[in-house]
Design a protein around this motif. Structure first.
Motif, PDB file in Angstrom:
ATOM      1  N   PHE A  13       0.811  -1.214   0.000  1.00 56.31           N
ATOM      2  CA  PHE A  13       0.000   0.000   0.000  1.00 56.31           C
ATOM      3  C   PHE A  13       0.849   1.270   0.000  1.00 56.31           C
ATOM      4  O   PHE A  13       0.319   2.370   0.036  1.00 56.31           O
ATOM      5  CB  PHE A  13      -0.963   0.000   1.193  1.00 56.31           C
ATOM      6  CG  PHE A  13      -1.936  -1.135   1.126  1.00 56.31           C
ATOM      7  CD1 PHE A  13      -3.032  -1.080   0.268  1.00 56.31           C
ATOM      8  CD2 PHE A  13      -1.759  -2.263   1.902  1.00 56.31           C
ATOM      9  CE1 PHE A  13      -3.914  -2.133   0.188  1.00 56.31           C
ATOM     10  CE2 PHE A  13      -2.637  -3.326   1.833  1.00 56.31           C
ATOM     11  CZ  PHE A  13      -3.724  -3.259   0.965  1.00 56.31           C
ATOM     12  N   GLY A  14       2.164   1.125  -0.022  1.00 56.15           N
ATOM     13  CA  GLY A  14       3.066   2.265  -0.094  1.00 56.15           C
ATOM     14  C   GLY A  14       3.351   2.885   1.261  1.00 56.15           C
ATOM     15  O   GLY A  14       2.541   2.807   2.174  1.00 56.15           O
ATOM     16  N   PHE A  15       4.512   3.490   1.383  1.00 57.13           N
ATOM     17  CA  PHE A  15       4.947   4.086   2.643  1.00 57.13           C
ATOM     18  C   PHE A  15       4.436   5.515   2.799  1.00 57.13           C
ATOM     19  O   PHE A  15       4.082   5.940   3.889  1.00 57.13           O
ATOM     20  CB  PHE A  15       6.465   4.048   2.740  1.00 57.13           C
ATOM     21  CG  PHE A  15       7.007   4.427   4.078  1.00 57.13           C
ATOM     22  CD1 PHE A  15       6.727   3.658   5.198  1.00 57.13           C
ATOM     23  CD2 PHE A  15       7.803   5.542   4.228  1.00 57.13           C
ATOM     24  CE1 PHE A  15       7.223   3.999   6.454  1.00 57.13           C
ATOM     25  CE2 PHE A  15       8.313   5.897   5.479  1.00 57.13           C
ATOM     26  CZ  PHE A  15       8.021   5.120   6.582  1.00 57.13           C
ATOM     27  N   GLY A  16       4.386   6.274   1.753  1.00 63.69           N
ATOM     28  CA  GLY A  16       3.825   7.618   1.812  1.00 63.69           C
ATOM     29  C   GLY A  16       4.812   8.705   2.157  1.00 63.69           C
ATOM     30  O   GLY A  16       6.015   8.495   2.215  1.00 63.69           O
ATOM     31  N   GLU A  17       4.244   9.872   2.417  1.00 62.85           N
ATOM     32  CA  GLU A  17       5.008  11.078   2.728  1.00 62.85           C
ATOM     33  C   GLU A  17       4.862  11.412   4.203  1.00 62.85           C
ATOM     34  O   GLU A  17       3.884  11.038   4.844  1.00 62.85           O
ATOM     35  CB  GLU A  17       4.492  12.251   1.885  1.00 62.85           C
ATOM     36  CG  GLU A  17       4.575  12.039   0.382  1.00 62.85           C
ATOM     37  CD  GLU A  17       6.001  11.965  -0.122  1.00 62.85           C
ATOM     38  OE1 GLU A  17       6.856  12.695   0.423  1.00 62.85           O
ATOM     39  OE2 GLU A  17       6.261  11.160  -1.037  1.00 62.85           O
ATOM     40  N   TRP A  31       3.641   8.636   8.585  1.00 60.25           N
ATOM     41  CA  TRP A  31       3.615   8.902   7.158  1.00 60.25           C
ATOM     42  C   TRP A  31       2.236   8.562   6.606  1.00 60.25           C
ATOM     43  O   TRP A  31       1.588   7.628   7.072  1.00 60.25           O
ATOM     44  CB  TRP A  31       4.662   8.049   6.434  1.00 60.25           C
ATOM     45  CG  TRP A  31       6.066   8.378   6.829  1.00 60.25           C
ATOM     46  CD1 TRP A  31       6.946   9.177   6.172  1.00 60.25           C
ATOM     47  CD2 TRP A  31       6.773   7.909   7.984  1.00 60.25           C
ATOM     48  NE1 TRP A  31       8.141   9.248   6.841  1.00 60.25           N
ATOM     49  CE2 TRP A  31       8.061   8.472   7.965  1.00 60.25           C
ATOM     50  CE3 TRP A  31       6.436   7.067   9.049  1.00 60.25           C
ATOM     51  CZ2 TRP A  31       9.006   8.223   8.944  1.00 60.25           C
ATOM     52  CZ3 TRP A  31       7.374   6.817  10.030  1.00 60.25           C
ATOM     53  CH2 TRP A  31       8.650   7.394   9.973  1.00 60.25           C
ATOM     54  N   LEU A  32       1.790   9.309   5.586  1.00 59.37           N
ATOM     55  CA  LEU A  32       0.487   9.085   4.973  1.00 59.37           C
ATOM     56  C   LEU A  32       0.651   8.766   3.491  1.00 59.37           C
ATOM     57  O   LEU A  32       1.406   9.444   2.793  1.00 59.37           O
ATOM     58  CB  LEU A  32      -0.392  10.332   5.090  1.00 59.37           C
ATOM     59  CG  LEU A  32      -0.731  10.846   6.479  1.00 59.37           C
ATOM     60  CD1 LEU A  32      -1.559  12.115   6.370  1.00 59.37           C
ATOM     61  CD2 LEU A  32      -1.469   9.788   7.269  1.00 59.37           C
ATOM     62  N   ASN A  33      -0.090   7.771   3.027  1.00 59.65           N
ATOM     63  CA  ASN A  33      -0.153   7.459   1.608  1.00 59.65           C
ATOM     64  C   ASN A  33      -1.626   7.364   1.207  1.00 59.65           C
ATOM     65  O   ASN A  33      -2.252   6.322   1.398  1.00 59.65           O
ATOM     66  CB  ASN A  33       0.574   6.156   1.282  1.00 59.65           C
ATOM     67  CG  ASN A  33       0.687   5.961  -0.214  1.00 59.65           C
ATOM     68  OD1 ASN A  33       0.796   6.913  -0.961  1.00 59.65           O
ATOM     69  ND2 ASN A  33       0.648   4.718  -0.650  1.00 59.65           N
ATOM     70  N   PRO A  34      -2.203   8.462   0.681  1.00 57.05           N
ATOM     71  CA  PRO A  34      -3.605   8.426   0.268  1.00 57.05           C
ATOM     72  C   PRO A  34      -3.790   7.436  -0.882  1.00 57.05           C
ATOM     73  O   PRO A  34      -3.054   7.470  -1.863  1.00 57.05           O
ATOM     74  CB  PRO A  34      -3.876   9.860  -0.196  1.00 57.05           C
ATOM     75  CG  PRO A  34      -2.756  10.683   0.329  1.00 57.05           C
ATOM     76  CD  PRO A  34      -1.590   9.764   0.473  1.00 57.05           C
ATOM     77  N   SER A  47       1.473   4.948   8.234  1.00 54.73           N
ATOM     78  CA  SER A  47       2.602   4.207   8.799  1.00 54.73           C
ATOM     79  C   SER A  47       3.126   4.943  10.018  1.00 54.73           C
ATOM     80  O   SER A  47       3.238   6.174  10.006  1.00 54.73           O
ATOM     81  CB  SER A  47       3.719   4.064   7.756  1.00 54.73           C
ATOM     82  OG  SER A  47       3.253   3.371   6.616  1.00 54.73           O
ATOM     83  N   PHE A  48       3.432   4.180  11.061  1.00 55.51           N
ATOM     84  CA  PHE A  48       3.878   4.736  12.341  1.00 55.51           C
ATOM     85  C   PHE A  48       5.250   4.164  12.694  1.00 55.51           C
ATOM     86  O   PHE A  48       5.452   2.954  12.637  1.00 55.51           O
ATOM     87  CB  PHE A  48       2.929   4.318  13.466  1.00 55.51           C
ATOM     88  CG  PHE A  48       1.504   4.771  13.327  1.00 55.51           C
ATOM     89  CD1 PHE A  48       1.030   5.854  14.055  1.00 55.51           C
ATOM     90  CD2 PHE A  48       0.614   4.093  12.508  1.00 55.51           C
ATOM     91  CE1 PHE A  48      -0.302   6.250  13.956  1.00 55.51           C
ATOM     92  CE2 PHE A  48      -0.715   4.477  12.406  1.00 55.51           C
ATOM     93  CZ  PHE A  48      -1.173   5.561  13.128  1.00 55.51           C
ATOM     94  N   SER A  49       6.164   5.023  13.119  1.00 57.10           N
ATOM     95  CA  SER A  49       7.431   4.538  13.667  1.00 57.10           C
ATOM     96  C   SER A  49       7.165   3.956  15.054  1.00 57.10           C
ATOM     97  O   SER A  49       6.127   4.227  15.663  1.00 57.10           O
ATOM     98  CB  SER A  49       8.447   5.682  13.739  1.00 57.10           C
ATOM     99  OG  SER A  49       7.977   6.701  14.591  1.00 57.10           O
ATOM    100  N   PRO A  50       8.092   3.149  15.580  1.00 54.73           N
ATOM    101  CA  PRO A  50       7.881   2.574  16.913  1.00 54.73           C
ATOM    102  C   PRO A  50       7.596   3.653  17.954  1.00 54.73           C
ATOM    103  O   PRO A  50       8.258   4.695  17.988  1.00 54.73           O
ATOM    104  CB  PRO A  50       9.207   1.865  17.202  1.00 54.73           C
ATOM    105  CG  PRO A  50       9.744   1.532  15.854  1.00 54.73           C
ATOM    106  CD  PRO A  50       9.343   2.697  14.973  1.00 54.73           C
TER     107      PRO A  50
END
Length: 137
Positions: A13-17, A31-34, A47-50
Motif C-alpha cells: 500500500f506504499g509508505f507515503g510522505e 507517514w500518509l499514503n492516500p 505508517s507509524f514509527s515505533p
C-alpha cells in the motif's frame, strides 16, 4: 532495530510522505499514503514509527482500521486497548473517542477508511497518558 520495519516500509500500500500536517496530534513520526478519495470514501495507508501514536480523537463518521503490517494498538475511551497485527480489522463507531498507533518496539501500518467524507469531521483531544501507553504489553 525495531520489529517490522521492512514490512511497513515495503507495504504493497506504499509508505507515503511525512505526516507533517498532523504532527501536533502524534507523539512520534508518521507517514500518509492516500489511496482513494473518490465516491465519498477516503482510504489512507498510515505508517507509524515505533512508539508513535496519535492523540485521543473522534470522527463524526465510522472509521475502519485494517492493520497491513507490524504491531500496534487501538483503544476506545472506557475500553481496554486492543492489540492489532497484520490482517486485524477494527471498526470505530462515529463520535467515539479513541486513539491508535504503533507498539513501543514495533513499526505499524494500517489502512484508515472512512465513508461519507462530505460529513466527516475530526475533533482532536489530549495526548494518551504516556505511563499508561508504556504499560501496554
Amino acid at each position: 532495530m525495531a520489529k517490522f520495519e521492512e514490512e511497513v516500509k515495503n507495504s504493497p500500500f506504499g509508505f507515503g510522505e511525512s505526516n507533517d500536517a498532523f504532527v501536533k496530534y502524534f507523539t512520534g513520526k508518521s507517514w500518509l499514503n492516500p489511496l482513494a478519495n473518490k465516491a465519498n470514501v477516503n482510504i489512507v495507508n498510515v505508517s507509524f514509527s515505533p512508539g508513535c501514536i496519535n492523540h485521543w480523537h473522534e470522527h463524526t463518521v465510522p472509521q475502519t482500521l485494517v492493520c497491513v503490517a507490524g504491531e500496534g494498538w487501538v483503544q476506545e475511551e472506557g475500553k481496554r486497548a486492543h492489540k492489532m497485527t497484520a490482517g486485524d480489522v477494527y471498526v470505530v463507531s462515529p463520535n467515539t473517542k479513541h486513539w491508535h498507533g504503533a507498539a513501543k518496539d514495533a513499526w505499524f501500518a494500517h489502512l484508515s477508511m472512512m465513508a461519507d467524507t462530505d460529513k466527516a469531521k475530526t475533533t482532536w483531544y489530549e495526548p494518551v497518558d504516556p505511563e499508561y501507553y508504556d504499560s501496554l504489553k
